[in-house]
Design a protein around this motif. Structure first.
Motif, PDB file in Angstrom:
ATOM      1  N   UNK A 174     -34.115  58.423  42.849  1.00 49.81           N
ATOM      2  CA  UNK A 174     -35.003  59.121  42.115  1.00 49.81           C
ATOM      3  C   UNK A 174     -35.694  58.435  41.191  1.00 49.81           C
ATOM      4  N   UNK A 175     -37.037  58.307  41.039  1.00 48.61           N
ATOM      5  CA  UNK A 175     -37.867  57.458  40.094  1.00 48.61           C
ATOM      6  C   UNK A 175     -38.099  58.374  38.835  1.00 48.61           C
ATOM      7  N   UNK A 176     -37.354  58.510  37.907  1.00 42.00           N
ATOM      8  CA  UNK A 176     -37.617  59.745  36.718  1.00 42.00           C
ATOM      9  C   UNK A 176     -38.802  59.480  36.143  1.00 42.00           C
ATOM     10  N   UNK A 177     -39.341  58.268  35.840  1.00 49.94           N
ATOM     11  CA  UNK A 177     -40.736  58.306  35.156  1.00 49.94           C
ATOM     12  C   UNK A 177     -41.764  58.716  35.979  1.00 49.94           C
ATOM     13  N   UNK A 178     -41.711  59.061  37.307  1.00 56.19           N
ATOM     14  CA  UNK A 178     -42.964  59.549  37.963  1.00 56.19           C
ATOM     15  C   UNK A 178     -42.563  61.239  38.214  1.00 56.19           C
ATOM     16  N   UNK A 179     -41.695  62.015  37.606  1.00 55.58           N
ATOM     17  CA  UNK A 179     -41.380  63.406  37.800  1.00 55.58           C
ATOM     18  C   UNK A 179     -42.261  64.167  36.465  1.00 55.58           C
ATOM     19  N   UNK A 180     -42.584  65.194  37.225  1.00 53.04           N
ATOM     20  CA  UNK A 180     -43.527  66.238  36.372  1.00 53.04           C
ATOM     21  C   UNK A 180     -42.938  66.808  35.154  1.00 53.04           C
TER      22      UNK A 180
END
Length: 158
Positions: free
Chosen positions: A76-82
């Motif tokens: 999971x790319x945590x920088x792209x999470x809302x």
């Protein structure tokens, strides 16, 4: 059909390392144990041989299960999470409405869950109940001994 699970880089590395350990270290040990037991003579009355074969079967089953989990694991790319909603890999500060106690949990995949370090599975009743909630919302979560109400105080990422 298998379920896709989302992992942090650390969690995915840990999962891969565990599968490698089972394949590269434990599997040869099991084979050696069978060979040693076979060398002891009559297989029809050899309890060691039976135990070694059963242990190998259990190991192979565990390896197959772990490989399936790994095949369905996604980084999971945590920088792209809302940050406005509770999602996988969210760190959530919640307040129990029943007793006023505040807790901080990070929602993770089942295999990364570790309550001692504050990581709960998104598949657990509390983790599932928190998913999709926003700051200020109250999550009513049905647990075996009733319904718990948690207010979402803060949502962050590591």
């Amino acid at each position: 059909m298998s379920k896709v699970s989302y992992y942090s880089a650390e969690g995915l590395k840990k999962l891969r390392d565990e599968v490698d350990q089972l394949r590269d270290v434990e599997r040869p040990k099991a084979s050696n144990a069978i060979a040693e037991a076979r060398d002891k003579g009559d297989l029809s009355e050899n309890a060691e041989y039976d135990a070694a074969k059963e242990a190998q079967g259990m190991l192979e089953m565990r390896i197959a299960k772990m490989e399936e989990v790994l095949a369905n694991a996604r980084l999971i790319d945590e920088s792209q999470l809302d940050l406005s909603k509770v999602l996988v890999h969210s760190k959530v500060k919640i307040k129990n409405q029943n007793n006023g106690m505040e807790m901080v949990y990070k929602l993770v995949a089942q295999s990364e869950a570790d309550l001692k370090s504050g990581k709960i599975s998104v598949d657990s009743p509390i983790g599932h109940g928190l998913l999709g909630k926003e700051v200020g919302e109250v999550a009513e979560i049905k647990v075996p001994n009733g319904v718990l109400k948690f207010e979402i105080l803060e949502i962050t990422r590591d």
